[in-house]
Design an enzyme around this catalytic site. Structure first.
Site, PDB file in Angstrom:
ATOM      1  N   ARG B   8       0.830  -1.226   0.000  1.00 29.46           N
ATOM      2  CA  ARG B   8       0.000   0.000   0.000  1.00 29.46           C
ATOM      3  C   ARG B   8       0.854   1.261   0.000  1.00 29.46           C
ATOM      4  O   ARG B   8       0.417   2.306  -0.470  1.00 29.46           O
ATOM      5  CB  ARG B   8      -1.018  -0.017   1.139  1.00 29.46           C
ATOM      6  CG  ARG B   8      -0.453  -0.238   2.516  1.00 29.46           C
ATOM      7  CD  ARG B   8      -1.566  -0.638   3.498  1.00 29.46           C
ATOM      8  NE  ARG B   8      -1.007  -1.115   4.736  1.00 29.46           N
ATOM      9  CZ  ARG B   8      -1.114  -0.492   5.901  1.00 29.46           C
ATOM     10  NH1 ARG B   8      -1.772   0.642   5.990  1.00 29.46           N
ATOM     11  NH2 ARG B   8      -0.578  -1.015   6.979  1.00 29.46           N
ATOM     12  N   SER B  35      -5.068   4.748   6.003  1.00 31.11           N
ATOM     13  CA  SER B  35      -4.667   3.336   5.948  1.00 31.11           C
ATOM     14  C   SER B  35      -4.414   2.883   4.512  1.00 31.11           C
ATOM     15  O   SER B  35      -3.546   2.064   4.257  1.00 31.11           O
ATOM     16  CB  SER B  35      -5.766   2.453   6.538  1.00 31.11           C
ATOM     17  OG  SER B  35      -6.091   2.874   7.834  1.00 31.11           O
ATOM     18  N   GLU B  56     -19.505   3.333   1.340  1.00 32.39           N
ATOM     19  CA  GLU B  56     -18.787   2.735   0.204  1.00 32.39           C
ATOM     20  C   GLU B  56     -19.649   2.638  -1.049  1.00 32.39           C
ATOM     21  O   GLU B  56     -19.144   2.720  -2.165  1.00 32.39           O
ATOM     22  CB  GLU B  56     -18.275   1.340   0.591  1.00 32.39           C
ATOM     23  CG  GLU B  56     -17.211   1.343   1.683  1.00 32.39           C
ATOM     24  CD  GLU B  56     -17.781   1.517   3.083  1.00 32.39           C
ATOM     25  OE1 GLU B  56     -19.029   1.457   3.252  1.00 32.39           O
ATOM     26  OE2 GLU B  56     -16.997   1.708   4.041  1.00 32.39           O
ATOM     27  N   HIS B 107      -5.623  -4.187   2.744  1.00 30.85           N
ATOM     28  CA  HIS B 107      -6.059  -5.027   3.861  1.00 30.85           C
ATOM     29  C   HIS B 107      -6.873  -6.231   3.405  1.00 30.85           C
ATOM     30  O   HIS B 107      -7.837  -6.627   4.043  1.00 30.85           O
ATOM     31  CB  HIS B 107      -6.843  -4.199   4.893  1.00 30.85           C
ATOM     32  CG  HIS B 107      -6.018  -3.121   5.537  1.00 30.85           C
ATOM     33  ND1 HIS B 107      -5.498  -2.058   4.831  1.00 30.85           N
ATOM     34  CD2 HIS B 107      -5.620  -2.947   6.812  1.00 30.85           C
ATOM     35  CE1 HIS B 107      -4.805  -1.275   5.630  1.00 30.85           C
ATOM     36  NE2 HIS B 107      -4.856  -1.789   6.843  1.00 30.85           N
TER      37      HIS B 107
END
Lengths: 277, 313
Positions: B8, B35, B56, B107
């Site tokens: 990432r 993140s 989302e 993730h």
């Protein structure tokens, strides 16, 4: 925006009448479709494409055109009728609606039909798409407007309110949304299925400029858009009170014609009433 | 030992570079922008960066609308929310109209660790690879993530790019070529083929070493970084050459990369095969490596599967 004069309103009403004929005939030919919700939105879509929006039927991808998102995608026959009358494709093609190989899918497909700006059909998603288009215009400092029509049953979907929150947060004043308040969804009255009232104060609480109009009065539709365009710093919603099936008496206010086409006999009656063959 | 780095981080840095090079790149996140490493893009290009909040479905719709207006959109959040939460939005508003949206999730997989099953996405490859028009990519390391991020920006159309949370070994070189839809041969061998994707590629390499040193088995190792479309040629060629295939992915074995490969082989060239991955189960909280061990995702599990396949040749 100046008030529309009577002659212009008459002209637009005449186009809307033709569109209604397309809706009834094409769904009849298909043997399925959603005439009720198409007819409730017909006057709004007609006024947008023939009076308000900047667009070029001979150049569907024109960069500076105003955009239109039919979030209630099942109203496709009305949009197709308006696009055909505008010259995006031959009027005869209306009779291919929902048939194998046709560009005119049951719900709008932007990759197939010239003039369709967004593919829709799964309810609740169009307002987000419109927000994305409005953001893109802001990023590029382009002045075109984004228009959308939501169904009233559709606002039961949570994504609508995610988008509503987003639009006011980002001050998307280049977006004007109609709520086609025809009171009915497939299982019954919106107030019986899952009440959406008080709908005007809900939008207001989400930071939107709100208006209420008669969604079949072309003069009112045009004036409401004019007022909405003058609003700075917030998105606009126009709650358009409409009648499901408007223009065909036996379809008006009828739940039966939400998702059902006219049969042969009914078609004849409907066409007689609409004054067309 | 391999150097370690987070995919990432590679994504975040590359996105900023792309932002500098092209003004039509837009990024959007859903409250996990830090993140997902897209915050730096937002810092440098505030006009082209949006935080949709914890919403989302709306994020995917907005991404679609931006793309329909000519933007190349990168939409990022955790894999579990990116794919599961917004599946219908991806299907209807992105895949069906072929919107130019790059869904870059981070993730992914069980190595998320302590957050537990609710956040350990093990079904995303299945959800995305079944969608028409969607490409699915899971890079093997830091370097490949840079190249994959660039490659999907160059490609017009929807892509799902799957990244992990943790630091993982850097196993590819900076000048290795990356092409969407092309797997790469990392080590040749004759006895069995190990095909990994994402974080499992380094474990395939490790397994190959163990097989060679301890068992005298010569394994061929392939990095299948594009899961859709699969590089069918290299799959069939490897099966012909080695007579047996082991696949490895940090995903449930049903409908993941291994399933795709088994479909290719069953239609083209039959060889014994074994899929290393998580059984039909959710994960749980724990340390990343503990979880990889408990759920069957270590080099030793690959070695064991290789023996099984060779026995059945």
């Amino acid at each position: 925006m100046a008030k529309l004069d009577k002659t212009r309103i008459k002209e637009l009403e005449e186009i809307a009448r033709k569109v209604r004929i397309h809706v009834v005939k094409s769904t009849h030919a298909a043997g399925s479709g959603h005439p009720g919700g198409s007819l409730s939105a017909t006057d709004i879509i007609t006024t947008l494409y023939f009076e308000i929006m900047k667009h070029r039927p001979d150049e569907p991808g024109w960069k500076d055109r105003d955009r239109f998102v039919l979030s209630k995608g099942h109203g496709a026959p009305a949009l197709y009728g308006v696009l055909a009358e505008s010259g995006y494709f031959p009027v005869e093609e209306m009779m291919t609606l929902r048939k194998l190989g046709s560009r005119l899918q049951g719900h709008p497909d932007m990759l197939k039909v010239p003039g369709i700006d967004a593919s829709t059909g799964s309810l609740g998603q169009g307002l987000s798409i419109a927000c994305g288009m409005a953001l893109a215009a802001k990023i590029d400092r382009e002045l075109h407007m984004i228009y959308a029509i939501l169904g009233d049953g559709e606002v039961q979907s949570g994504q609508i309110w995610e988008a509503a929150m987003f639009a006011s947060h980002h001050k998307l004043d280049n977006m004007i949304v109609f709520l086609d308040r025809n009171q009915l969804q497939i299982d019954g009255s919106t107030e019986d299925v899952l009440s959406i009232e008080p709908i005007v104060s809900k939008w207001r609480a989400f930071g939107w400029h709100t208006q209420e109009i008669n969604g079949h009065d072309i003069g009112e539709i045009a004036e409401a858009v004019g007022r909405a365009k003058d609003i700075d710093g917030k998105p606009s919603v126009i709650i358009a009170h409409t009648i499901k099936g408007k223009g065909v008496t036996f379809m008006e206010g009828s739940l039966a014609f939400h998702g059902k086409a006219a049969d042969d006999e009914q078609l004849e009656i409907a066409l007689k009433e609409l004054g067309g063959a | 030992m391999w150097e370690m780095a987070k995919q990432r981080d590679a994504y975040g840095l590359t996105l900023v570079e792309l932002g500098r090079e092209r003004d039509n790149i837009v990024a959007i996140g859903a409250d996990l922008c830090g993140s997902c490493k897209i915050k730096q893009f937002g810092g440098e290009f505030p006009e082209r960066f949006f935080n949709a909040g914890i919403a989302e479905q709306n994020m995917m719709g907005i991404a679609a609308g931006l793309a329909m207006s000519g933007k190349t959109v990168f939409a990022s959040t955790f894999a579990v929310f990116a794919t599961g939460r917004a599946y219908d939005q991806i299907r209807q508003s992105i895949a069906y109209p072929r919107a130019n949206v790059k869904i870059v999730s981070t993730h992914a997989g069980i190595t998320v660790g302590g957050d537990g099953a609710s956040h350990q996405m093990l079904e995303d490859i299945a959800l995305m690879r079944v969608l028409p028009n969607m490409k699915v990519i899971a890079p093997a390391d830091y370097n490949e993530t840079i190249k994959a991020t660039r490659a999907i920006a160059d490609y017009t159309g929807p892509v799902y790019l799957r990244l992990g949370r943790s630091s993982i070994p850097i196993i590819t070189k900076e000048d290795d070529e990356f092409r969407m839809g092309k797997a790469s041969l990392l080590k040749d061998g004759d006895d069995v083929t190990l095909i990994g994707t994402g974080i499992m590629v380094s474990r395939c390499l490790k397994a190959a070493k163990i097989l060679e040193k301890k068992h005298g088995i010569d394994a061929r190792v392939i990095n299948m970084s594009t899961i859709k479309p699969l590089d069918e040629d290299i799959i069939v060629e490897s099966a012909r050459k080695t007579g047996g295939v082991v696949t490895a992915e940090e995903h449930v074995v049903s409908q993941g990369m291994g399933s795709g490969i088994s479909q290719v082989l069953s239609e083209n060239y039959h060889v014994p095969m074994k899929r290393v991955g998580v059984a039909n189960t959710f994960g749980e909280s724990g340390g990343s490596e503990e979880l990889m061990d408990k759920y069957g995702l270590t080099a030793d599990h690959i070695v064991e599967s290789a023996h099984d396949v060779i026995k059945r040749k």
